[in-house]
Design a protein around this motif. Structure first.
Motif, PDB file in Angstrom:
ATOM      1  N   GLN A   1       0.846  -1.192   0.000  1.00  0.00           N
ATOM      2  CA  GLN A   1       0.000   0.000   0.000  1.00  0.00           C
ATOM      3  C   GLN A   1       0.878   1.237   0.000  1.00  0.00           C
ATOM      4  OE1 GLN A   1      -2.491  -0.021   3.492  1.00  0.00           O
ATOM      5  NE2 GLN A   1      -0.940   0.950   4.757  1.00  0.00           N
ATOM      6  N   ALA A   2       0.269   2.359  -0.339  1.00  0.00           N
ATOM      7  CA  ALA A   2       0.984   3.641  -0.404  1.00  0.00           C
ATOM      8  C   ALA A   2       2.208   3.536  -1.318  1.00  0.00           C
ATOM      9  CB  ALA A   2       1.357   4.137   0.995  1.00  0.00           C
ATOM     10  N   ILE A   3       2.006   2.965  -2.492  1.00  0.00           N
ATOM     11  CA  ILE A   3       3.096   2.751  -3.449  1.00  0.00           C
ATOM     12  C   ILE A   3       3.418   4.077  -4.140  1.00  0.00           C
ATOM     13  CG2 ILE A   3       3.815   1.499  -5.514  1.00  0.00           C
ATOM     14  CD1 ILE A   3       1.632  -0.622  -4.681  1.00  0.00           C
ATOM     15  N   THR A   4       4.712   4.409  -4.163  1.00  0.00           N
ATOM     16  CA  THR A   4       5.163   5.660  -4.761  1.00  0.00           C
ATOM     17  C   THR A   4       6.423   5.417  -5.573  1.00  0.00           C
ATOM     18  OG1 THR A   4       4.359   6.830  -2.795  1.00  0.00           O
ATOM     19  CG2 THR A   4       5.842   8.045  -4.236  1.00  0.00           C
ATOM     20  N   VAL A   5       6.483   6.020  -6.744  1.00  0.00           N
ATOM     21  CA  VAL A   5       7.728   6.013  -7.517  1.00  0.00           C
ATOM     22  C   VAL A   5       8.607   7.098  -6.909  1.00  0.00           C
ATOM     23  CG1 VAL A   5       8.782   6.382  -9.781  1.00  0.00           C
ATOM     24  CG2 VAL A   5       6.562   5.234  -9.613  1.00  0.00           C
ATOM     25  N   THR A   6       9.835   6.724  -6.533  1.00  0.00           N
ATOM     26  CA  THR A   6      10.737   7.678  -5.883  1.00  0.00           C
ATOM     27  C   THR A   6      11.584   8.407  -6.931  1.00  0.00           C
ATOM     28  OG1 THR A   6      12.643   6.212  -5.656  1.00  0.00           O
ATOM     29  CG2 THR A   6      10.927   6.056  -3.945  1.00  0.00           C
ATOM     30  N   ASN A   7      12.384   9.335  -6.471  1.00  0.00           N
ATOM     31  CA  ASN A   7      13.352  10.008  -7.339  1.00  0.00           C
ATOM     32  C   ASN A   7      14.666   9.245  -7.390  1.00  0.00           C
ATOM     33  OD1 ASN A   7      11.701  12.156  -8.122  1.00  0.00           O
ATOM     34  ND2 ASN A   7      12.109  13.239  -6.210  1.00  0.00           N
ATOM     35  N   ASN A   8      14.784   8.189  -6.596  1.00  0.00           N
ATOM     36  CA  ASN A   8      16.011   7.391  -6.561  1.00  0.00           C
ATOM     37  C   ASN A   8      16.126   6.535  -7.814  1.00  0.00           C
ATOM     38  OD1 ASN A   8      16.227   8.376  -3.939  1.00  0.00           O
ATOM     39  ND2 ASN A   8      15.381   6.516  -3.037  1.00  0.00           N
ATOM     40  N   SER A   9      17.313   6.472  -8.385  1.00  0.00           N
ATOM     41  CA  SER A   9      17.542   5.616  -9.549  1.00  0.00           C
ATOM     42  C   SER A   9      17.573   4.157  -9.116  1.00  0.00           C
ATOM     43  CB  SER A   9      18.871   5.965 -10.217  1.00  0.00           C
ATOM     44  OG  SER A   9      18.804   7.254 -10.772  1.00  0.00           O
ATOM     45  N   ARG A  10      17.120   3.311 -10.013  1.00  0.00           N
ATOM     46  CA  ARG A  10      17.164   1.865  -9.779  1.00  0.00           C
ATOM     47  C   ARG A  10      18.608   1.456  -9.496  1.00  0.00           C
ATOM     48  NH1 ARG A  10      14.036  -2.324 -12.452  1.00  0.00           N
ATOM     49  NH2 ARG A  10      13.206  -0.678 -13.773  1.00  0.00           N
ATOM     50  N   VAL A  11      18.808   0.543  -8.546  1.00  0.00           N
ATOM     51  CA  VAL A  11      20.142   0.030  -8.245  1.00  0.00           C
ATOM     52  C   VAL A  11      20.276  -1.366  -8.832  1.00  0.00           C
ATOM     53  CG1 VAL A  11      20.459   1.429  -6.171  1.00  0.00           C
ATOM     54  CG2 VAL A  11      19.438  -0.826  -5.968  1.00  0.00           C
ATOM     55  N   SER A  12      21.511  -1.799  -8.994  1.00  0.00           N
ATOM     56  CA  SER A  12      21.836  -3.110  -9.531  1.00  0.00           C
ATOM     57  C   SER A  12      21.268  -3.301 -10.942  1.00  0.00           C
ATOM     58  CB  SER A  12      21.351  -4.217  -8.595  1.00  0.00           C
ATOM     59  OG  SER A  12      21.943  -5.435  -8.934  1.00  0.00           O
ATOM     60  N   LYS A  13      21.465  -2.272 -11.778  1.00  0.00           N
ATOM     61  CA  LYS A  13      20.941  -2.303 -13.146  1.00  0.00           C
ATOM     62  C   LYS A  13      21.509  -3.471 -13.955  1.00  0.00           C
ATOM     63  CE  LYS A  13      20.077   2.620 -13.320  1.00  0.00           C
ATOM     64  NZ  LYS A  13      20.437   3.907 -13.877  1.00  0.00           N
ATOM     65  N   GLU A  14      22.749  -3.877 -13.651  1.00  0.00           N
ATOM     66  CA  GLU A  14      23.335  -4.990 -14.401  1.00  0.00           C
ATOM     67  C   GLU A  14      22.564  -6.287 -14.162  1.00  0.00           C
ATOM     68  OE1 GLU A  14      25.033  -4.694 -10.415  1.00  0.00           O
ATOM     69  OE2 GLU A  14      24.947  -3.233 -12.017  1.00  0.00           O
ATOM     70  N   LEU A  15      22.030  -6.477 -12.963  1.00  0.00           N
ATOM     71  CA  LEU A  15      21.204  -7.644 -12.676  1.00  0.00           C
ATOM     72  C   LEU A  15      19.927  -7.585 -13.508  1.00  0.00           C
ATOM     73  CD1 LEU A  15      20.570 -10.199 -11.011  1.00  0.00           C
ATOM     74  CD2 LEU A  15      19.607  -8.697  -9.281  1.00  0.00           C
ATOM     75  N   PHE A  16      19.336  -6.425 -13.572  1.00  0.00           N
ATOM     76  CA  PHE A  16      18.100  -6.244 -14.323  1.00  0.00           C
ATOM     77  C   PHE A  16      18.295  -6.568 -15.799  1.00  0.00           C
ATOM     78  CE2 PHE A  16      15.231  -3.367 -16.729  1.00  0.00           C
ATOM     79  CZ  PHE A  16      14.034  -3.965 -16.372  1.00  0.00           C
ATOM     80  N   GLN A  17      19.402  -6.168 -16.362  1.00  0.00           N
ATOM     81  CA  GLN A  17      19.648  -6.398 -17.791  1.00  0.00           C
ATOM     82  C   GLN A  17      19.777  -7.883 -18.121  1.00  0.00           C
ATOM     83  OE1 GLN A  17      23.076  -3.920 -18.337  1.00  0.00           O
ATOM     84  NE2 GLN A  17      21.857  -2.085 -18.716  1.00  0.00           N
ATOM     85  N   SER A  18      20.265  -8.686 -17.182  1.00  0.00           N
ATOM     86  CA  SER A  18      20.430 -10.121 -17.446  1.00  0.00           C
ATOM     87  C   SER A  18      19.357 -10.966 -16.757  1.00  0.00           C
ATOM     88  CB  SER A  18      21.820 -10.568 -16.976  1.00  0.00           C
ATOM     89  OG  SER A  18      21.925 -10.403 -15.571  1.00  0.00           O
ATOM     90  N   PHE A  19      18.348 -10.337 -16.163  1.00  0.00           N
ATOM     91  CA  PHE A  19      17.334 -11.054 -15.403  1.00  0.00           C
ATOM     92  C   PHE A  19      16.408 -11.835 -16.325  1.00  0.00           C
ATOM     93  CE2 PHE A  19      13.298 -11.230 -12.963  1.00  0.00           C
ATOM     94  CZ  PHE A  19      13.767 -11.914 -11.859  1.00  0.00           C
ATOM     95  N   ASP A  20      16.278 -13.134 -16.082  1.00  0.00           N
ATOM     96  CA  ASP A  20      15.416 -14.013 -16.862  1.00  0.00           C
ATOM     97  C   ASP A  20      14.314 -14.520 -15.938  1.00  0.00           C
ATOM     98  OD1 ASP A  20      14.184 -16.143 -18.201  1.00  0.00           O
ATOM     99  OD2 ASP A  20      16.063 -16.906 -19.020  1.00  0.00           O
TER     100      ASP A  20
END
Length: 183
Positions: A65-84
């Motif tokens: 609940q109370a979900i908000t998009v923050t101003n913080n950049s996503r961390v661990s972007k390299e994991l995201f790029q290879s995430f299957d």
């Protein structure tokens, strides 16, 4: 992709109490980097990287609940790029995360389909040269109590062979549960 695609989200997390009411799990505000949404066992989960614990976590979307998009950049972007997501979901039982390990298991031949259905092509199956009624399978799996419960549910014709640390962890779990039934 929009600007929010590279941002973290924050939310409060709920849990059930004994009166069947959803209450705040804690006052803590969760801040995570979203990776995927998964439908598992009729529940939708947000799979996200938690930088505080430095690993992937799963959150019931209906308990956020109370979900908000923050101003913080996503961390661990390299994991995201290879995430299957398909591979990850195959290794994760019941959306309980854990450290990935390659586990070797001996099982009765009639259970081959169970391992293939659960782990797909990644289930490395070979004959058991010491026992023609069983096979040996190597799987990559996220070790969790849910994984051990899945193994236990397959019955006495399944045995974790290695690594020894996982065998010992499984034994300890069984022994701890057994204390509830020994008087």
């Amino acid at each position: 992709m929009g600007k929010a695609d590279n941002k973290q989200v924050s939310f409060q997390y709920l849990q059930w109490n004994t009166q069947r009411k959803l209450i705040l799990k804690s006052e803590k505000l969760y801040i995570v980097s979203p990776y995927a949404v998964s439908l598992t066992d009729d529940n939708y989960y947000l799979i996200a990287f938690d930088s505080k614990s430095n690993d992937l976590r799963h959150y019931h979307i209906d308990k956020m609940q109370a979900i908000t998009v923050t101003n913080n950049s996503r961390v661990s972007k390299e994991l995201f790029q290879s995430f299957d997501i398909v591979d990850y979901s195959r290794k994760t039982l019941g959306m309980f995360g854990g450290k990935e390990e390659t586990v070797t298991i001996e099982a009765a031949n009639y259970l081959a389909g169970v391992f293939i259905d659960r782990f797909g092509e990644s289930a490395n199956i070979r004959p058991n040269f010491n026992n023609p009624d069983s096979f040996i399978v190597r799987i990559a799996v996220n070790i969790s109590p849910q994984f051990f419960a899945w193994i236990f549910g397959l019955g006495k014709n399944v045995k974790i062979i290695s690594p020894e640390s996982i065998v010992n962890e499984y034994k300890t779990m069984i022994e701890n549960v057994l204390t509830n039934y020994i008087r």
